[in-house]
Design a protein around this motif. Structure first.
Motif, PDB file in Angstrom:
ATOM      1  N   ALA A 114       0.843  -1.205   0.000  1.00  0.00           N
ATOM      2  CA  ALA A 114       0.000   0.000   0.000  1.00  0.00           C
ATOM      3  C   ALA A 114       0.873   1.247   0.000  1.00  0.00           C
ATOM      4  CB  ALA A 114      -0.902   0.001   1.221  1.00  0.00           C
ATOM      5  N   SER A 125      -3.571   3.605   0.697  1.00  0.00           N
ATOM      6  CA  SER A 125      -4.798   3.604   1.481  1.00  0.00           C
ATOM      7  C   SER A 125      -5.867   4.535   0.896  1.00  0.00           C
ATOM      8  CB  SER A 125      -4.508   4.063   2.901  1.00  0.00           C
ATOM      9  OG  SER A 125      -3.765   3.104   3.604  1.00  0.00           O
ATOM     10  N   GLY A 148      11.976   0.250   4.846  1.00  0.00           N
ATOM     11  CA  GLY A 148      13.183  -0.243   4.192  1.00  0.00           C
ATOM     12  C   GLY A 148      14.022  -1.115   5.103  1.00  0.00           C
ATOM     13  N   GLY A 203      11.096  -3.970   4.575  1.00  0.00           N
ATOM     14  CA  GLY A 203      12.524  -4.186   4.380  1.00  0.00           C
ATOM     15  C   GLY A 203      12.880  -5.320   3.443  1.00  0.00           C
ATOM     16  N   THR A 244       9.814   0.012  -0.466  1.00  0.00           N
ATOM     17  CA  THR A 244      11.101   0.706  -0.451  1.00  0.00           C
ATOM     18  C   THR A 244      12.150  -0.058  -1.261  1.00  0.00           C
ATOM     19  OG1 THR A 244      10.505   1.603   1.706  1.00  0.00           O
ATOM     20  CG2 THR A 244      12.822   1.752   1.091  1.00  0.00           C
TER      21      THR A 244
HETATM   22  C1  LIG Z   1       5.930   6.644   0.619  1.00  0.00           C
HETATM   23  C2  LIG Z   1       5.166   5.580   1.354  1.00  0.00           C
HETATM   24  C3  LIG Z   1       3.777   5.663   1.453  1.00  0.00           C
HETATM   25  C4  LIG Z   1       3.059   4.685   2.136  1.00  0.00           C
HETATM   26  N1  LIG Z   1       1.694   4.775   2.206  1.00  0.00           N
HETATM   27  C5  LIG Z   1       0.995   3.791   2.832  1.00  0.00           C
HETATM   28  C6  LIG Z   1      -0.427   3.838   2.885  1.00  0.00           C
HETATM   29  O1  LIG Z   1      -1.078   4.728   2.335  1.00  0.00           O
HETATM   30  N2  LIG Z   1      -1.073   2.842   3.560  1.00  0.00           N
HETATM   31  C7  LIG Z   1      -0.398   1.803   4.166  1.00  0.00           C
HETATM   32  O2  LIG Z   1      -1.044   0.921   4.751  1.00  0.00           O
HETATM   33  N3  LIG Z   1       0.948   1.725   4.108  1.00  0.00           N
HETATM   34  C8  LIG Z   1       1.649   2.683   3.462  1.00  0.00           C
HETATM   35  N4  LIG Z   1       3.015   2.606   3.407  1.00  0.00           N
HETATM   36  C9  LIG Z   1       3.711   1.489   4.098  1.00  0.00           C
HETATM   37  C10 LIG Z   1       4.056   0.361   3.134  1.00  0.00           C
HETATM   38  O3  LIG Z   1       2.894  -0.212   2.590  1.00  0.00           O
HETATM   39  C11 LIG Z   1       4.888  -0.716   3.855  1.00  0.00           C
HETATM   40  O4  LIG Z   1       4.069  -1.300   4.864  1.00  0.00           O
HETATM   41  C12 LIG Z   1       6.144  -0.174   4.502  1.00  0.00           C
HETATM   42  O5  LIG Z   1       6.760   0.801   3.682  1.00  0.00           O
HETATM   43  C13 LIG Z   1       7.172  -1.270   4.801  1.00  0.00           C
HETATM   44  O6  LIG Z   1       7.587  -1.913   3.614  1.00  0.00           O
HETATM   45  P1  LIG Z   1       8.967  -1.539   2.844  1.00  0.00           P
HETATM   46  O7  LIG Z   1      10.056  -1.536   3.868  1.00  0.00           O
HETATM   47  O8  LIG Z   1       9.109  -2.595   1.791  1.00  0.00           O
HETATM   48  O9  LIG Z   1       8.752  -0.186   2.258  1.00  0.00           O
HETATM   49  C14 LIG Z   1       3.748   3.593   2.736  1.00  0.00           C
HETATM   50  C15 LIG Z   1       5.151   3.503   2.617  1.00  0.00           C
HETATM   51  C16 LIG Z   1       5.852   4.478   1.946  1.00  0.00           C
HETATM   52  C17 LIG Z   1       7.353   4.340   1.843  1.00  0.00           C
END
Ligand SMILES: Cc1cc2nc3c(=O)[nH]c(=O)nc-3n(C[C@H](O)[C@H](O)[C@H](O)COP(=O)(O)O)c2cc1C
Length: 375
Positions: free
Chosen positions: A70, A94, A287, A316, A338
């Protein structure tokens, strides 16, 4: 170095906000050039490998257990592109009942030495009615489940019973368009705090959403997206009591799965200088720095759930190996955000091939066999 490796320095010259806007805009154009995108990101898998990667989770068929998290496609504008880069599903949103512009820019920041991002986007989106119309009118890629993540409208004035009504409205509007529905109760970027992640409020929210679902005679699986635990202790453990309570009450109310995890509010384990972090200010950390705790949480959840609910592992996953590791820890599906920013869309295909190699090495017939094998 792949195409993304060559383009990344250019992309990183723009601010993280601008780069994201550019990527979505390019994505909208790019998705009409599907064959080109597919040619740039071939999955390079044979029929047998594809069969081993496919799985049935949440009552749905997934060709590939890798999707986008998301936030990447808040308004469901680039769903076909996500499929073209090799993903097996996406989670859009979201989405909130009311449209919101999000926080003022800058609101997303890169921490390259930590392979991390900090964001305080503030849940900007076009609102449930517009996004439901878009998804309703779109040609859905066949065999490609679309999860929709819903949240309370970001507005500190909408609280209490009104907040519950607002959240329920987003769920009601999006349920008919979702293959699975995710309740985001863990966004760290709201002025009013995480209003639904304490046990009593989550129970109330779930009762309400499940009642809406029953009224619609919908069988769409409902998942809950949770915060990561606090940074791990020296033994790599964390206090699981609050999480256990949330899982138990969610299971009692018929939740089909959990998305673990959202971003973290703290700044633990970073090498980025404190002055830079202070200049950035508040926001959710994503990340590499949250990988270990998201992994530990997945492992704990798997042991406790013992297959009673699905786990979507996110947080991450920025290397192909991390995707396979998360599956072995207990994730039925994994999501990327990320990692895509730092490694580019080629990460999806590489992760798929690495999962197949892992299955071979560890003697698993399919992804389902590997899920939780190292929990
Ligand atoms: C720029 C950005 C916007 C995000 N917006 C949402 C969101 O609107 N709703 C949500 O549930 N998670 C949101 N997330 C969280 C991601 O869905 C994810 O749970 C989180 O970044 C951890 O994963 P990653 O380390 O692979 O980025 C967002 C993350 C980032 C980096």
């Amino acid at each position: 170095m792949g195409l993304y490796g060559a383009l990344r320095p250019l992309l990183f010259r723009a601010s993280a906000d601008t780069a994201h806007d550019m990527a979505v805009r390019l994505g909208r154009v790019g998705q009409v050039a599907g064959p080109l995108v597919r040619a740039l990101h071939p999955l390079r898998l044979g029929a047998e490998e594809r069969a081993r990667l496919s799985s049935r989770v949440l009552g749905l068929d997934f060709r590939v257990p890798i999707g986008t998290a998301a936030g990447l496609d808040k308004n469901a504008e680039i769903v076909p592109l996500v499929e073209q880069i090799g993903c097996g599903f996406c989670e859009v949103g979201s989405v909130s009942a009311e449209p919101r512009p999000g926080n003022p820019k800058p609101r997303a920041f890169r921490l390259p030495t930590d392979r991390a991002l900090v964001n305080r986007l503030g849940l900007g989106n076009e609102g449930a009615a517009a996004i439901a119309r878009r998804i309703g009118g779109m040609r859905r890629p066949p065999g490609f489940p679309i999860g929709i993540n819903v949240v309370k409208t970001h507005d500190p004035a909408i609280i209490g019973a009104e907040g519950l009504d607002d959240f329920a409205c987003a769920a009601r509007t999006m349920l008919p368009h979702a293959d699975f529905l995710v309740l985001n109760v863990s966004c760290p970027n709201t002025a009013e705090g995480k209003t639904f992640e304490d046990p009593a409020s989550l129970a109330e929210l779930l009762d309400r959403v499940m009642a809406e679902r029953a009224a619609l005679r919908s069988g769409v699986p409902v998942l809950v997206k949770l915060s990561p635990p606090a940074p791990l202790d020296a033994e790599g453990a964390f206090d699981t009591s609050a999480l256990d309570e949330l899982m138990d009450l969610a299971l009692e109310r018929g939740v089909a799965g959990f998305v673990a995890t959202n971003t973290a509010s703290d700044r633990a384990g970073l090498s980025t200088p404190t002055a830079r972090l202070e200049a950035i200010g508040h926001g959710g950390l994503s990340g590499a720095p949250i990988r270990a705790r998201a992994l530990a949480m997945t492992r704990h959840m798997r042991r406790r759930l013992e297959g009673r609910a699905a786990i979507v592992g996110v947080g991450g996953i920025d290397t192909p190996e991390a995707a396979y590791e998360r599956i072995c820890a207990g994730a039925d599906l994994v999501e990327l955000y990320t990692g895509l920013v730092y490694a580019g869309p080629g990460l999806v295909g590489e992760a798929a091939r690495t999962i197949v190699r892992g299955l071979d090495r560890d003697g698993h017939g399919s992804v389902a066999d590997a899920v939780g094998s190292c929990a």
